[in-house]
Design a protein around this motif. Structure first.
Motif, mmCIF file in Angstrom:
data_model
loop_
_atom_site.group_PDB
_atom_site.id
_atom_site.type_symbol
_atom_site.label_atom_id
_atom_site.label_comp_id
_atom_site.label_asym_id
_atom_site.label_seq_id
_atom_site.Cartn_x
_atom_site.Cartn_y
_atom_site.Cartn_z
ATOM 1 N N ARG A 42 18.600 -43.523 -29.161
ATOM 2 C CA ARG A 42 19.223 -43.151 -27.872
ATOM 3 C C ARG A 42 19.201 -44.292 -26.866
ATOM 4 N N GLY A 43 18.633 -45.442 -27.233
ATOM 5 C CA GLY A 43 18.620 -46.606 -26.344
ATOM 6 C C GLY A 43 17.506 -46.593 -25.312
ATOM 7 N N LEU A 44 16.512 -45.710 -25.488
ATOM 8 C CA LEU A 44 15.408 -45.623 -24.536
ATOM 9 C C LEU A 44 14.287 -46.611 -24.863
ATOM 10 N N LEU A 45 14.183 -46.986 -26.122
ATOM 11 C CA LEU A 45 13.208 -47.989 -26.573
ATOM 12 C C LEU A 45 13.934 -48.979 -27.472
ATOM 13 N N THR A 46 13.366 -50.177 -27.585
ATOM 14 C CA THR A 46 13.953 -51.204 -28.422
ATOM 15 C C THR A 46 13.039 -51.494 -29.602
ATOM 16 N N ASP A 47 13.617 -51.541 -30.770
ATOM 17 C CA ASP A 47 12.906 -51.929 -31.982
ATOM 18 C C ASP A 47 12.811 -53.453 -31.967
ATOM 19 N N LEU A 48 11.604 -54.005 -32.031
ATOM 20 C CA LEU A 48 11.415 -55.455 -31.978
ATOM 21 C C LEU A 48 11.369 -56.093 -33.366
ATOM 22 N N SER A 49 11.746 -55.349 -34.387
ATOM 23 C CA SER A 49 11.659 -55.854 -35.753
ATOM 24 C C SER A 49 12.963 -55.600 -36.475
ATOM 25 N N ASP A 50 13.160 -56.342 -37.556
ATOM 26 C CA ASP A 50 14.345 -56.082 -38.372
ATOM 27 C C ASP A 50 13.987 -55.333 -39.652
ATOM 28 N N THR A 51 12.761 -54.831 -39.727
ATOM 29 C CA THR A 51 12.333 -54.039 -40.877
ATOM 30 C C THR A 51 11.930 -52.647 -40.424
ATOM 31 N N PRO A 52 12.216 -51.617 -41.216
ATOM 32 C CA PRO A 52 11.883 -50.250 -40.798
ATOM 33 C C PRO A 52 10.394 -49.922 -40.852
ATOM 34 N N LYS A 53 9.590 -50.687 -41.604
ATOM 35 C CA LYS A 53 8.151 -50.411 -41.704
ATOM 36 C C LYS A 53 7.402 -51.101 -40.578
ATOM 37 N N GLY A 54 6.494 -50.394 -39.946
ATOM 38 C CA GLY A 54 5.644 -50.999 -38.931
ATOM 39 C C GLY A 54 6.390 -51.529 -37.725
ATOM 40 N N THR A 55 7.344 -50.782 -37.252
ATOM 41 C CA THR A 55 8.181 -51.212 -36.143
ATOM 42 C C THR A 55 7.370 -51.467 -34.882
ATOM 43 N N PRO A 56 7.400 -52.702 -34.353
ATOM 44 C CA PRO A 56 6.686 -52.986 -33.103
ATOM 45 C C PRO A 56 7.541 -52.640 -31.881
ATOM 46 N N HIS A 57 6.866 -52.312 -30.790
ATOM 47 C CA HIS A 57 7.540 -51.956 -29.540
ATOM 48 C C HIS A 57 6.872 -52.676 -28.380
ATOM 49 N N HIS A 58 7.642 -52.936 -27.344
ATOM 50 C CA HIS A 58 7.110 -53.592 -26.151
ATOM 51 C C HIS A 58 6.310 -52.558 -25.353
ATOM 52 N N PRO A 59 5.019 -52.815 -25.101
ATOM 53 C CA PRO A 59 4.198 -51.830 -24.391
ATOM 54 C C PRO A 59 4.697 -51.526 -22.983
ATOM 55 N N GLY A 60 5.288 -52.505 -22.326
ATOM 56 C CA GLY A 60 5.827 -52.271 -20.982
ATOM 57 C C GLY A 60 7.008 -51.318 -21.007
#
Length: 82
Positions: A42-60
């Motif tokens: 929905r565009g509320l968070l951004t996936d910081l990885s190009d892999t579906p496993k262990g997706t990191p997110h920006h804590p801010g």
């Protein structure tokens, strides 16, 4: 990025805590990584990885979502769109 990325599970835990229903180790999670993925869709968070496993997110960014006044409604909509 000045802060270390957090996992999808940690993002879910933070969202659950912001909703007043913290995820507890021995119980079914109130908010799961599925909801986090729906927030990404929905565009509320951004996936910081190009892999579906262990997706990191920006804590801010997660903190901004947690502070939204309509977080409970966003959570309901994300759950109902399964």
């Amino acid at each position: 990025m000045p802060q270390k990325p957090i996992s999808g599970r940690e993002a879910a835990d933070r969202i659950a805590a912001a909703l007043g229903t913290p995820n507890k180790m021995s119980e079914k999670a109130a908010v799961t990584s599925f909801v986090v993925r729906r927030f990404i869709t929905r565009g509320l968070l951004t996936d910081l990885s190009d892999t579906p496993k262990g997706t990191p997110h920006h804590p801010g960014q997660v903190a901004e979502v947690c502070a939204r006044g309509d977080l409970a409604e966003l959570d309901r909509k994300s759950r109902s769109s399964r």
